[in-house]
Design a protein around this motif. Structure first.
Motif, PDB file in Angstrom:
ATOM      1  N   LEU A 222       0.822  -1.202   0.000  1.00  0.00           N
ATOM      2  CA  LEU A 222       0.000   0.000   0.000  1.00  0.00           C
ATOM      3  C   LEU A 222       0.859   1.256   0.000  1.00  0.00           C
ATOM      4  O   LEU A 222       0.595   2.206  -0.753  1.00  0.00           O
ATOM      5  CB  LEU A 222      -0.926   0.004   1.212  1.00  0.00           C
TER       6      LEU A 222
ATOM      7  N   SER B 197       2.412   1.695  -3.362  1.00  0.00           N
ATOM      8  CA  SER B 197       1.375   2.060  -4.324  1.00  0.00           C
ATOM      9  C   SER B 197       1.000   3.533  -4.212  1.00  0.00           C
ATOM     10  O   SER B 197       0.868   4.236  -5.218  1.00  0.00           O
ATOM     11  CB  SER B 197       0.132   1.192  -4.119  1.00  0.00           C
ATOM     12  N   ILE B 198       0.816   3.995  -2.982  1.00  0.00           N
ATOM     13  CA  ILE B 198       0.465   5.401  -2.748  1.00  0.00           C
ATOM     14  C   ILE B 198       1.582   6.320  -3.251  1.00  0.00           C
ATOM     15  O   ILE B 198       1.321   7.359  -3.876  1.00  0.00           O
ATOM     16  CB  ILE B 198       0.179   5.654  -1.253  1.00  0.00           C
TER      17      ILE B 198
ATOM     18  N   TRP C 173       1.047   9.142  -6.400  1.00  0.00           N
ATOM     19  CA  TRP C 173       1.287  10.581  -6.270  1.00  0.00           C
ATOM     20  C   TRP C 173       2.534  11.031  -7.017  1.00  0.00           C
ATOM     21  O   TRP C 173       2.602  12.186  -7.475  1.00  0.00           O
ATOM     22  CB  TRP C 173       1.330  10.984  -4.802  1.00  0.00           C
TER      23      TRP C 173
ATOM     24  N   LYS D 145      -8.309   2.053   0.804  1.00  0.00           N
ATOM     25  CA  LYS D 145      -7.228   3.051   0.834  1.00  0.00           C
ATOM     26  C   LYS D 145      -6.635   3.298  -0.546  1.00  0.00           C
ATOM     27  O   LYS D 145      -6.413   4.456  -0.935  1.00  0.00           O
ATOM     28  CB  LYS D 145      -6.148   2.622   1.825  1.00  0.00           C
ATOM     29  N   ILE D 146      -6.357   2.244  -1.293  1.00  0.00           N
ATOM     30  CA  ILE D 146      -5.795   2.431  -2.630  1.00  0.00           C
ATOM     31  C   ILE D 146      -6.819   3.110  -3.535  1.00  0.00           C
ATOM     32  O   ILE D 146      -6.479   3.974  -4.357  1.00  0.00           O
ATOM     33  CB  ILE D 146      -5.326   1.083  -3.238  1.00  0.00           C
TER      34      ILE D 146
ATOM     35  N   HIS E  47      -6.978   6.936  -2.731  1.00  0.00           N
ATOM     36  CA  HIS E  47      -5.848   7.696  -3.273  1.00  0.00           C
ATOM     37  C   HIS E  47      -5.940   7.851  -4.790  1.00  0.00           C
ATOM     38  O   HIS E  47      -5.643   8.934  -5.322  1.00  0.00           O
ATOM     39  CB  HIS E  47      -4.528   7.039  -2.876  1.00  0.00           C
TER      40      HIS E  47
END
Length: 208
Positions: A7, A10-11, A15, A189-190, A193
């Protein structure tokens, strides 16, 4: 690799790509960044699948919004049905019968992410489908402003008809109902974002 590490990576990637794209376009390098929009969307799709350990059920389920999205877009581009009269530009990559194939992936990404967000608000599948459809339409309202500027797509006479948003709502509602019959647990969460990253990207160019 454990899920928390996945995660975080990935975040960071989401970004990194998002901020790089915004910065590059603002600095005048849109001719380099915009033609690879398809790759950015593909990264988002990969990250969703990666964070769910490439679930076969999810992969099959995502073919629903992909397929429905491609068919409805084909009807729109070629016959002016559902969304109105519009044509796709050159910055979304390879087209199939007038529709960039990445648009099907975009339908899959937005449906999954908005479904994950709506599930946090309500557990009833019909209510979730309505909320998910509203989120997708709201995002589309913002995207439509920059779409012609980025040579993504453009409506006839440069005017987005009300038909487009009505078509988006009912198509999104349909794919949400179908997707949520198969997928019961979403990666919140993914999804959050990715959805916010897309929102931020187009909001910046709504202002600038």
């Amino acid at each position: 690799m454990n899920s928390n590490r996945k995660l975080i990576i990935s975040i960071f990637i989401i970004w990194l790509f998002n901020i790089s794209g915004i910065t590059g376009i603002l600095l005048g390098y849109q001719d380099w960044f915009l033609p690879v929009t398809w790759f950015n969307l593909l990264i988002y799709l990969f990250l969703i699948l990666w964070n769910t350990n490439f679930s076969k059920t999810l992969i099959l389920a995502l073919f629903i919004p992909f397929g429905v999205g491609m068919v409805t877009e084909f009807l729109g581009v070629n016959y002016g049905l559902i969304f109105g009269n519009y044509t796709y530009g050159e910055n979304l990559g390879l087209k199939v019968l007038g529709v960039p194939w990445i648009i099907g992936a975009n339908w899959a990404i937005l449906t999954y992410c908005s479904a994950a967000l709506s599930r946090k608000l309500h557990h009833n599948s019909v209510v979730c489908a309505v909320l998910g459809a509203i989120l997708m339409v709201a995002l589309d309202v913002i995207i439509e402003v920059s779409a012609p500027r980025f040579d993504f797509w453009e409506f006839e006479n440069g005017i987005v008809p009300l038909q487009n948003y009505i078509g988006w709502f009912f198509t999104a509602f349909l794919v949400h109902i179908l997707l949520q019959k198969i997928i019961k647990v979403f990666s919140f969460k993914i999804s959050l974002h990715i959805f916010i990253a897309i929102l931020v990207f187009f909001t910046v160019f709504l202002i600038v």
